[in-house]
Design a protein around this motif. Structure first.
Motif, short mmCIF file in Angstrom:
data_model
loop_
_atom_site.label_atom_id
_atom_site.label_comp_id
_atom_site.label_asym_id
_atom_site.label_seq_id
_atom_site.Cartn_x
_atom_site.Cartn_y
_atom_site.Cartn_z
N ASP A 65 0.80 -1.22 0.00
CA ASP A 65 0.00 0.00 0.00
C ASP A 65 0.84 1.27 0.00
O ASP A 65 0.29 2.37 0.00
N LEU A 66 2.16 1.14 -0.01
CA LEU A 66 3.04 2.30 -0.03
C LEU A 66 4.03 2.17 -1.19
O LEU A 66 4.24 1.07 -1.70
N THR A 67 4.67 3.28 -1.54
CA THR A 67 5.71 3.26 -2.57
C THR A 67 6.90 4.07 -2.09
O THR A 67 6.82 4.80 -1.09
N GLY A 68 8.00 3.94 -2.81
CA GLY A 68 9.17 4.77 -2.56
C GLY A 68 9.76 4.61 -1.17
O GLY A 68 9.83 3.51 -0.62
N ASP A 69 10.19 5.75 -0.61
CA ASP A 69 10.87 5.73 0.69
C ASP A 69 9.98 5.24 1.82
O ASP A 69 10.45 4.55 2.73
N LEU A 70 8.68 5.58 1.78
CA LEU A 70 7.77 5.12 2.84
C LEU A 70 7.65 3.59 2.83
O LEU A 70 7.63 2.95 3.88
N LYS A 71 7.59 3.00 1.65
CA LYS A 71 7.54 1.54 1.51
C LYS A 71 8.82 0.93 2.08
O LYS A 71 8.75 0.00 2.90
N LYS A 72 9.98 1.44 1.68
CA LYS A 72 11.26 0.91 2.17
C LYS A 72 11.37 1.05 3.68
O LYS A 72 11.86 0.15 4.37
N GLN A 73 10.91 2.19 4.20
CA GLN A 73 11.00 2.44 5.64
C GLN A 73 10.13 1.44 6.42
O GLN A 73 10.59 0.86 7.41
#
Length: 174
Positions: A65-73
């Motif tokens: 449900d997330l992408t980019g830095d938020l997903k990685k975090q």
């Protein structure tokens, strides 16, 4: 003397076609993701489900449900010792202990679920057809030492409180 042999069948799951979706909820929303199976099988006797055992690759945590830095975090946090400690516990396992047929193609399964090296019983219904099995059930993460953000163990979390239970929805293809 009459032979009373029964035909036992073991069906391995197709790990690339089987899915494990999870949902974790918190006060202000939820997160979703998937995990991959490492292996697994279901056993049948006389056409009725009798057992099963599955291994999940915990290092495959994927937030959907997330992408980019938020997903990685979030993936990094879920892999950390606050949650699943995947560097120490690379797999989780579910093993059927007792299976009862409730109706045609629907079974109640009592199983042992092992996460982070800790094993606890879980019970769920499993719908089985010719080439797949499906279930959805909740897991109390605090039983497995995953207490981060739990209102059951910490006070004053407010909007940062994370639900103690997460949902698992699985489709096993074999």
């Amino acid at each position: 003397m009459e032979s009373t042999s029964t035909k036992k069948i073991k069906k391995n799951i197709e790990v690339s076609e089987s899915t494990l979706h999870w949902v974790g909820k918190k006060i202000l929303g939820s997160h979703t993701g998937i995990l991959n199976f490492s292996d697994g099988f279901i056993t049948f006797e006389e056409g009725s489900l009798t057992g099963g055992k599955f291994t999940v690759d915990m290092t495959s945590i994927n937030v959907t449900d997330l992408t980019g830095d938020l997903k990685k975090q979030l993936e990094g946090h879920l892999n950390s010792d606050d949650f699943f400690s995947t560097s120490k516990f690379t797999t989780a396992q579910l093993e059927f202990k007792n299976v009862t047929e409730k109706s045609n193609h629907l079974f109640q399964v009592e199983a042992h679920l092992t996460i982070k090296g800790q094993t606890h019983p879980v019970t769920f219904e499993l719908k089985v057809t010719d080439d797949k099995a499906e279930t959805e059930f909740k897991v109390n993460r605090t039983l497995y030492g995953i207490r981060y953000g739990s209102g059951s163990f910490f006070s004053n979390l407010g909007d940062n409180t994370i639900n103690d239970h997460f949902s698992i929805k699985t489709v096993l293809k074999f």
